[in-house]
Design a protein around this motif. Structure first.
Motif, short mmCIF file in Angstrom:
data_model
loop_
_atom_site.label_atom_id
_atom_site.label_comp_id
_atom_site.label_asym_id
_atom_site.label_seq_id
_atom_site.Cartn_x
_atom_site.Cartn_y
_atom_site.Cartn_z
N THR A 142 3.47 3.95 -2.67
CA THR A 142 4.18 4.89 -3.54
C THR A 142 3.80 6.20 -3.49
OG1 THR A 142 4.48 2.89 -5.04
CG2 THR A 142 5.08 4.96 -5.83
N THR A 143 2.66 6.51 -3.69
CA THR A 143 1.93 7.97 -3.75
C THR A 143 1.40 8.43 -2.40
OG1 THR A 143 -0.33 7.17 -4.15
CG2 THR A 143 1.00 7.24 -6.07
N TRP A 158 8.87 4.59 5.58
CA TRP A 158 7.80 5.43 6.20
C TRP A 158 8.07 5.50 7.57
CZ3 TRP A 158 3.45 7.36 3.73
CH2 TRP A 158 3.40 6.99 2.52
N LEU A 205 9.63 12.60 0.60
CA LEU A 205 8.72 12.96 -0.63
C LEU A 205 7.34 13.57 -0.08
CD1 LEU A 205 9.18 9.55 -2.04
CD2 LEU A 205 10.37 11.58 -2.89
N HIS A 234 10.45 0.74 -2.65
CA HIS A 234 11.84 1.68 -2.39
C HIS A 234 11.51 2.97 -1.42
CE1 HIS A 234 13.53 -0.39 -5.55
NE2 HIS A 234 12.53 0.00 -6.21
N TYR A 235 10.81 2.78 -0.34
CA TYR A 235 10.33 3.94 0.36
C TYR A 235 10.46 3.51 1.78
CZ TYR A 235 8.48 4.99 -4.24
OH TYR A 235 8.40 5.58 -5.83
N ASP A 259 2.46 -2.82 -1.92
CA ASP A 259 2.38 -1.24 -2.41
C ASP A 259 1.42 -0.67 -1.32
OD1 ASP A 259 -0.10 -2.73 -2.80
OD2 ASP A 259 -0.51 -1.64 -5.12
N GLU A 304 7.06 10.03 4.13
CA GLU A 304 7.47 9.20 3.31
C GLU A 304 8.80 9.53 2.63
OE1 GLU A 304 6.16 6.79 -1.19
OE2 GLU A 304 5.00 8.67 -0.25
N ILE A 305 9.90 8.55 2.76
CA ILE A 305 11.18 9.00 2.26
C ILE A 305 11.71 8.09 1.27
CG2 ILE A 305 13.58 8.99 3.05
CD1 ILE A 305 12.45 9.53 5.85
N ASP A 306 12.24 8.57 0.20
CA ASP A 306 13.15 8.04 -1.13
C ASP A 306 14.24 7.27 -0.42
OD1 ASP A 306 14.63 7.13 -3.25
OD2 ASP A 306 13.88 8.74 -4.43
N THR A 307 14.30 5.96 -0.31
CA THR A 307 15.48 5.17 0.16
C THR A 307 16.83 5.49 -0.73
OG1 THR A 307 15.01 3.30 -0.83
CG2 THR A 307 14.17 3.41 1.39
#
Length: 337
Positions: free
Chosen positions: A206-207, A147, A167, A144-145, A188, A158-161
């Motif tokens: 994710t992180t 880059w 983020l 869900h990200y 991942d 990193e961006i939340d789609t």
């Protein structure tokens, strides 16, 4: 200088290069038929530098025309041209598509634009200090990200789609980012190729957790400029070294180095992985090489019929492979064998 060995040791079951030696000639694959070359004023291609494939559509960024051309992937017919007057394109290059959305990196505007692929509506323009964009040159989706690699800022965002919110912006010596120019995402993990640092950085998708930085002569990384990830493996195209380095996505271990001279490519500008097949676009060779990575068998396509003029980007739609030809203002479609 020691002479090249008559036979070369393999890594992971495949022949690999020895420094200073050309490597063994790759066995030949059967030809891949040409479907068509798409060009002409109806397409509006002007410096096609990026390409992305969705379920039924194909998008091509025109860095010189400040537009994005949409094609029907089943027929290659023109579907629409997305213009700067509506979307604010300024030097659109990298593209990413997924979950009904298209993202376009605007190098000159220091922004990323999100467009709904069903309606063509502009969803949002992402820019400003929170994103850290100064030269957004590469995009990759992982889960869900989204880059974004920024070459001038030596950073990755990193961006939340779902929301478009930034983020985190990663930078600093520990990441090894120096002219980060290519990205690949799978599962991942995200990989970042830094031409200035001669390295590839692996991150948690994710992180943003730093997992490892891969560098050194044994990996053959001198000018890493393109990445592809699939099936537990990562491929790194090195333009100065005219080679492709294959590593394990799980451990970062070296699997093989594919030499361009004997495999059929030079100055690799883009790579695409799907299953056991790897495609390499060669800017200097004006060609595209298809490699079966399980056997090393290869086939290089070139010549006027393909219209490979500075091939800059690759995409797969079903079993078809599409090539954006930056110097020829065209797109080439290749059919499965």
């Amino acid at each position: 200088i020691a002479a090249c060995p008559a036979s070369l040791t393999s890594i992971g079951g495949r022949l690999t290069a020895v420094e200073g030696c050309p490597g063994p000639a790759a066995p030949a694959l059967p030809p891949r038929p040409l479907a068509a070359v798409y060009a002409g004023p109806q397409y509006g291609f002007s410096g096609p530098s990026g390409i992305a494939a969705g379920p039924a559509r194909l998008w091509v960024s025109n860095v010189l025309g400040n537009s994005v051309t949409q094609l029907r992937s089943a027929t290659g017919k023109w579907a629409a041209t997305l213009q700067a007057s509506r979307y604010g394109f300024q030097g659109p290059e990298a593209l990413a598509v997924g979950a009904g959305e298209l993202w376009v990196a605007n190098v000159q505007a220091n922004s990323v634009i999100e467009i709904n692929t069903s309606t063509g509506n502009l969803v949002r323009t992402m820019s400003g200090s929170a994103y850290g964009f100064d030269d957004p040159c590469a995009l990759a989706l992982a889960g869900h990200y989204l880059w974004v690699a920024d070459a001038r800022a030596a950073s990755v965002t990193e961006i939340d789609t779902a929301s478009g919110a930034p983020l985190r912006v990663l930078s600093g010596a520990r990441y090894g980012f120096d002219d980060p120019y290519a990205l690949a995402g799978s599962g991942d993990r995200v990989w970042v190729a830094s031409a200035g640092d001669h390295s590839v950085t692996e991150l948690g998708a994710t992180t943003g957790r730093l997992i490892r930085v891969i560098s050194g002569r044994r990996y053959g990384l001198d000018d890493p400029g393109a990445l592809a990830a699939s099936g537990g493996r990562v491929w790194i195209a090195d333009q100065t070294g005219d080679s492709i380095t294959e590593i394990s996505a799980r451990t970062g271990a070296l699997i093989a180095i594919l030499p361009g001279g004997s495999t059929g490519f030079a100055d690799p500008s883009a790579i695409l992985a799907a299953g056991n097949l790897l495609w390499v676009a060669s800017e200097a060779g004006q060609s595209v090489t298809e490699i079966d990575v399980s056997t090393g068998a290869a086939r290089t396509l070139s010549g006027p019929r393909y219209d490979f003029g500075s091939p800059a980007a690759l995409a797969a739609s079903g079993q078809d492979v599409w090539v954006a030809n930056l110097g020829a203002d065209s797109v080439t479609e290749l059919l499965p064998r």
